[in-house]
Design an enzyme around this catalytic site. Structure first.
Site, mmCIF file in Angstrom:
data_model
loop_
_atom_site.group_PDB
_atom_site.id
_atom_site.type_symbol
_atom_site.label_atom_id
_atom_site.label_comp_id
_atom_site.label_asym_id
_atom_site.label_seq_id
_atom_site.Cartn_x
_atom_site.Cartn_y
_atom_site.Cartn_z
ATOM 1 C CG ASN A 284 18.664 22.733 45.313
ATOM 2 O OD1 ASN A 284 18.528 22.188 46.494
ATOM 3 N ND2 ASN A 284 19.440 23.411 44.873
ATOM 4 N NE ARG B 5 24.294 20.919 36.481
ATOM 5 C CZ ARG B 5 23.538 21.930 37.544
ATOM 6 N NH1 ARG B 5 23.100 21.293 38.488
ATOM 7 N NH2 ARG B 5 23.602 23.051 37.435
ATOM 8 C CB CYS C 163 24.847 17.807 44.586
ATOM 9 S SG CYS C 163 25.211 19.203 44.009
ATOM 10 N NE ARG D 275 24.883 25.341 40.541
ATOM 11 C CZ ARG D 275 25.436 25.783 41.689
ATOM 12 N NH1 ARG D 275 26.874 26.481 41.673
ATOM 13 N NH2 ARG D 275 25.095 25.436 42.922
ATOM 14 C CG HIS E 104 20.130 33.230 34.614
ATOM 15 N ND1 HIS E 104 19.766 33.910 33.801
ATOM 16 C CD2 HIS E 104 19.478 32.121 34.572
ATOM 17 C CE1 HIS E 104 18.903 33.384 32.876
ATOM 18 N NE2 HIS E 104 18.897 32.168 33.259
#
Length: 750
Positions: free
Chosen positions: A629, A507, A677, A471, A364
Site C-alpha cells: 500500500n 509489526r 503484504c 498490526r 482507523h
C-alpha cells in the site's frame, strides 16, 4: 434588531405557522407563504426556488412574477443571482440586480421590472435546500432587520421542508426521506451487503420551529444551557488525568459553552419568533456553513466544537438523545459522518456494513472494517442528511456505491450479485484445507493480516497458514492513554495462543501519517505520509519502542517470536531498531525471564530506497515484507488518499513489477525470505502475477484467501510469467490486459 421589527417578525412567523396548520396540499402552502412574506415586507415579488436535483434549482412558488413560470423556470447551481446564493450559501442584497455580476435575465418570469434583489439560502444544518428571494421595483437595499427576518423565515421553511410540509397533490417537492437515492463514494473495504440504516448520531428533528411566547423559550434555552455547562464541566473534571494538549481542547470546548455572543444570537432568534431549539439549529446551520468554507484547520476544529455543542444542546431541549435513539435493526448498516476506532469497536461485529460521509482509505475505522471484513464505503457525501434509522440500504463495496431506499429493480440486481458471491464462497470453503498450489506444482504460502483478537478465530477457518502481519497500533489507538506493558504482554500472549503454533509476524507500532494517537501531541506536518511516522517515531521515542519489545518477548515466554519494523528507509534504521531489540533481550536475560526459542527480525519494504540498499541489508535481515500500500504510493508519487491520482496507477504496471522483480532477485541471491503484504495481495489477478514473478508468500485479509487460492490452483505460473515478460517486451504499460486475456483463453478465470 429593533423592538418594532421583532414584533413584525413574530407576527410573520405566527402567520406562517397558521398557514402550515391548514389542511392544504404542498403547493398551496408554498403559494400562501410567498404571499405572506411579500405582503409583510412590502415587496412586489417574493419567490421560492428549491432544488430539483443537486445541480438544478426550480422556481416552485412566486408572488409577483408570472404564475406560468412556476415549475418551468430552472437554473443550474451557480447560474444567475439565485444560483450564486445557493452555491456560496450566502445572501446577495443589491439595489440594482441587473448590474450584478452573474445576473441572468429570465424573460418568462417578467422580472425585468424589478431592480432590487435580496436572496437568502434556505438551509438546514449546512445543507442548502433552496433560495428565498424578495424583489422591488424601486432601487433599494434591504435593511439589516429585513435581512435578518428573511433568514429566520428561510430557516423555518427549511424545517417545514424537512417535516414534509410541501408534499402532496400538486406539490413542489417529492416527499423527503422516501425516494430512492444513490450515493457514489470511495471503496475502503470490499464486499456487498443488504441491510437497514443505523445512524451513529441520529438527527434531531425540530418539529416546532415557531413560538409566540419568547419569555418561555428564553427560559427553556437558559435552563438547557446551564445543564450543558454542567455536562462540559464534568467532562473537563474527568480529563484531569490526560495530558495538557487534551485539557486545552476541553477548555476551548467550555469556552464555547460559556460564550455570551453565542447565547445573545440565539436569544435574538427567539425574540424574532423562533422556539429555543429552532434558534439553536439556526446558529448551528450558520456555523456549519462557515465550517465548510474555513481553510484554517484550527478554525475548523473550533467550529466543529460549536457544532458538537449545538447537537448536545438540541438533545437536551428536545429529549432526542442517544438514550432515546432507535433500537438497532436486524442486519444493521452503520451510517455516520465519521467514526473513531473506539466507537466502532463498541458496536462489535453485529454490523453488516459501514457508510461514512468522511473518512479515508487508511483511517482507523477502515483498519477495523478490513479486519472484520465488513464492507465500507467512505466519502458518501450527504448520506447522513438523507438517511433515516431503519431505511433499507444496499452497500456495494466493489463499486463504492450506496443505494438508499432502493427500488425493486436495483434490489433484484443486487440480490443476484449477493447470491453469486455466496456461491463463490461455497467453492472457496471446499478448498479451505487444500494447499495454494499452482498447476505447475509451485506452492504459495497464504497468510492473513490481523490487528484484533477478534480476527484470530478466522485463522483456521480462512485457510491461512499463519499471520503475515499483526498490526499492534490498534491497541494504542483505541485508548485515551498509553497502554501498560503488562496489558500488551497479556494481549500478545493471547494472540500467540490463538495462533496455535502458527507463525505470527508482529509489526511494531506504526503510527503517524493518518494514525495519530489521541494522547500524543499531533505534529503539524505539511505531508504527514512522508513525515514523522512508524519506525521514525520509535527511534526518536525509544521508551515506547522498548516497552513494546519487552512486552513481545514476555508474551513469547519461550516460544518462537517474529518481529518486523515498519517503514524502514535505510540500513541504519534497521540496525538501530534491531539494537533496541537486542538490548531488550539482554535485559530480560539478566532479569532471569525466559527468552524466545527463536527470534526472527524483519523489515517492511515500503519505500523504494530500501530496495536499493547495500547488499549487507539482505544478509542482516531475517526476512523482508513488501508493504504494497505505501510502496505503491511512493513509487508512483500518488497519494493513496487522493482519489484524483491513486487510481491512475496500476499495481500491474510494468515499471512497478520490474522494481519488485529486482527485490525478488536480490532476496533470492542472499536466501532472504520475502513476502508481499497489502490490499493487492488479496486481489486474485494481482496475487497471481505477484506469484508468477517470484513471490512465494502473500499476506492479505482473511476473506481474500479463498478467492486467491481458487485462482492460483487453476493456473500455471510459468505460462503467466511468460505472458508478463511478453507484455513488458512489447512495451505495454500494464500487463493486466494480457494476463486477463490469458485467463479468459485458458478458462482459468474466477
Amino acid at each position: 434588531m429593533s423592538v418594532e421589527f421583532e414584533s413584525e417578525s413574530r407576527k410573520l412567523l405566527g402567520r406562517l405557522r397558521d398557514a402550515m396548520a391548514e389542511d392544504a396540499a404542498g403547493q398551496a402552502r408554498l403559494d400562501k407563504i410567498v404571499q405572506l412574506i411579500g405582503h409583510s415586507m412590502g415587496a412586489e415579488v417574493c419567490s421560492i426556488y428549491l432544488f430539483r436535483d443537486p445541480e438544478t434549482l426550480e422556481l416552485c412558488a412566486t408572488e409577483g412574477l408570472k404564475p406560468e413560470a412556476v415549475h418551468q423556470t430552472r437554473m443550474r447551481l451557480g447560474e444567475g443571482l439565485v444560483g450564486r446564493v445557493a452555491r456560496a450559501k450566502r445572501l446577495i442584497n443589491t439595489p440594482d440586480a441587473p448590474a450584478e455580476r452573474g445576473f441572468r435575465y429570465m424573460p418568462e418570469t417578467g422580472e425585468e421590472r424589478y431592480s432590487s434583489f435580496c436572496g437568502v439560502p434556505i438551509q438546514r444544518l449546512g445543507e442548502v435546500l433552496g433560495v428565498l428571494v424578495v424583489q422591488t421595483k424601486d432601487k433599494r437595499e434591504f435593511t439589516p432587520d429585513e435581512v435578518y427576518a428573511l433568514e429566520v423565515v428561510a430557516m423555518v421553511i427549511a424545517e417545514m421542508t424537512e417535516l414534509g410540509a410541501f408534499v402532496g397533490e400538486g406539490a413542489a417537492l417529492s416527499p423527503r426521506h422516501r425516494q430512492p437515492v444513490m450515493f457514489r463514494g470511495v471503496v475502503a473495504q470490499e464486499g456487498a451487503v443488504e441491510g437497514r440504516v443505523y445512524l451513529h448520531e441520529p438527527r434531531v428533528v425540530v418539529t416546532n420551529p415557531v413560538s409566540d411566547d419568547p419569555a418561555r423559550e428564553r427560559t427553556r434555552l437558559t435552563e438547557a444551557i446551564e445543564r450543558l455547562r454542567t455536562t462540559v464541566d464534568d467532562l473537563l473534571e474527568s480529563s484531569r488525568s490526560v495530558d495538557e494538549e487534551q485539557k486545552q481542547v476541553f477548555e476551548a470546548y467550555r469556552m464555547f459553552a460559556n460564550s455570551r455572543s453565542w447565547l445573545r444570537r440565539m436569544e435574538a432568534d427567539i425574540a424574532g419568533g423562533l422556539t429555543a431549539e429552532a434558534a439553536v439549529e439556526k446558529e448551528q446551520s450558520l456555523a456549519r456553513t462557515r465550517m465548510s468554507q474555513a481553510t484554517d484547520p484550527y478554525l475548523r476544529d473550533r467550529l466543529h466544537d460549536l457544532d458538537d455543542l449545538s447537537n448536545r444542546l438540541l438533545r437536551l431541549l428536545t429529549g432526542q438523545g442517544a438514550e432515546t435513539g432507535a433500537e438497532m435493526p436486524e442486519n444493521p448498516v452503520l451510517v455516520a459522518r465519521n467514526i473513531g476506532p473506539g466507537d466502532l469497536l463498541d458496536y462489535g461485529k453485529t454490523l453488516r456494513g459501514i457508510v461514512l460521509e468522511e473518512g479515508s482509505v487508511g483511517s482507523h475505522a477502515t483498519i477495523v472494517a478490513r479486519a472484520w471484513a465488513i464492507p465500507l464505503v467512505i466519502r458518501a457525501s450527504g448520506i447522513t442528511t438523507e438517511a433515516l434509522n431503519g431505511d433499507p440500504i444496499l452497500v456495494d463495496g466493489e463499486q463504492g456505491v450506496v443505494h438508499l431506499r432502493p427500488d425493486e429493480t436495483v434490489q433484484a440486481a443486487f440480490a443476484d450479485k449477493i447470491a453469486m458471491k455466496a456461491r463463490a464462497q461455497e467453492r472457496y470453503a471446499s478448498i479451505r484445507d487444500l494447499p495454494a498450489e499452482a498447476k505447475c506444482g509451485t506452492h504459495v504460502g497464504l497468510h492473513m493480516n490481523a490487528g484484533l483478537m477478534a480476527d484470530l478465530p478466522s485463522l483456521p477457518t480462512s485457510g491461512a497458514e499463519g499471520v503475515g502481519l499483526f498490526r499492534t497500533e490498534l491497541q494504542f489507538l483505541i485508548r485515551n492513554q498509553m497502554p501498560r506493558r503488562a496489558e500488551l504482554s497479556a494481549l500478545y500472549a493471547r494472540v500467540m495462543d490463538a495462533a496455535k503454533g502458527r507463525r505470527v509476524a508482529f509489526r511494531t507500532l506504526d503510527i503517524g501519517s493518518d494514525k495519530v494517537l489521541p494522547y500524543m501531541k499531533p505534529n503539524d506536518e505539511p505531508n504527514p505520509a512522508l513525515g514523522w511516522r512508524a519506525i521514525r517515531v520509535g527511534l526518536d521515542k525509544p521508551g515506547v519502542l522498548r516497552m513494546q519489545l519487552q512486552a513481545l518477548i514476555r508474551a513469547a515466554n519461550g516460544r518462537p517470536l517474529t518481529v518486523m519494523f515498519p517503514f524502514i528507509a535505510q540500513l541504519s534504521e534497521f540496525r538501530d531498531a534491531r539494537a533496541e531489540l537486542d538490548k531488550a533481550l539482554e535485559r530480560e536475560r539478566i532479569l532471569g525471564r525466559p527468552l524466545p526459542e527463536t527470534v526472527e527480525v524483519g523489515a517492511m519494504l515500503e519505500t523504494p530506497s530500501l530496495g536499493f540498499s547495500p547488499d549487507v541489508l539482505y544478509e542482516e535481515v531475517d526476512f523482508l515484507s513488501v508493504g504494497g500500500n505505501d510502496l505503491k504510493q511512493f513509487f508512483f508519487a500518488a497519494d493513496r488518499e487522493n482519489e484524483r491520482v491513486r487510481r491512475r496507477y496500476d499495481t500491474l504496471n510494468v515499471s512497478f513489477l520490474r522494481f519488485l522483480q529486482q527485490v525478488i532477485d536480490r532476496c533470492n541471491a542472499y536466501g532472504t525470505p520475502l513476502s508481499f503484504c497489502g490490499e493487492d495481495a488479496g486481489r486474485p489477478v494481482e496475487a497471481l502475477c505477484l506469484a508468477a514473478i517470484g513471490f512465494r508468500t502473500l499476506s492479505m485479509r482473511p476473506a481474500s484467501i479463498g478467492p486467491v487460492k481458487h485462482l492460483l490452483r487453476r493456473c500455471h505460473l510459468g505460462e503467466v510469467r511468460a505472458v508478463i515478460e511478453e507484455a513488458a517486451a512489447r512495451g505495454d504499460q500494464s500487463v493486466r490486459p494480457a494476463v486477463t486475456e490469458l485467463l479468459a483463453r485458458e478458462g482459468w478465470g474466477l
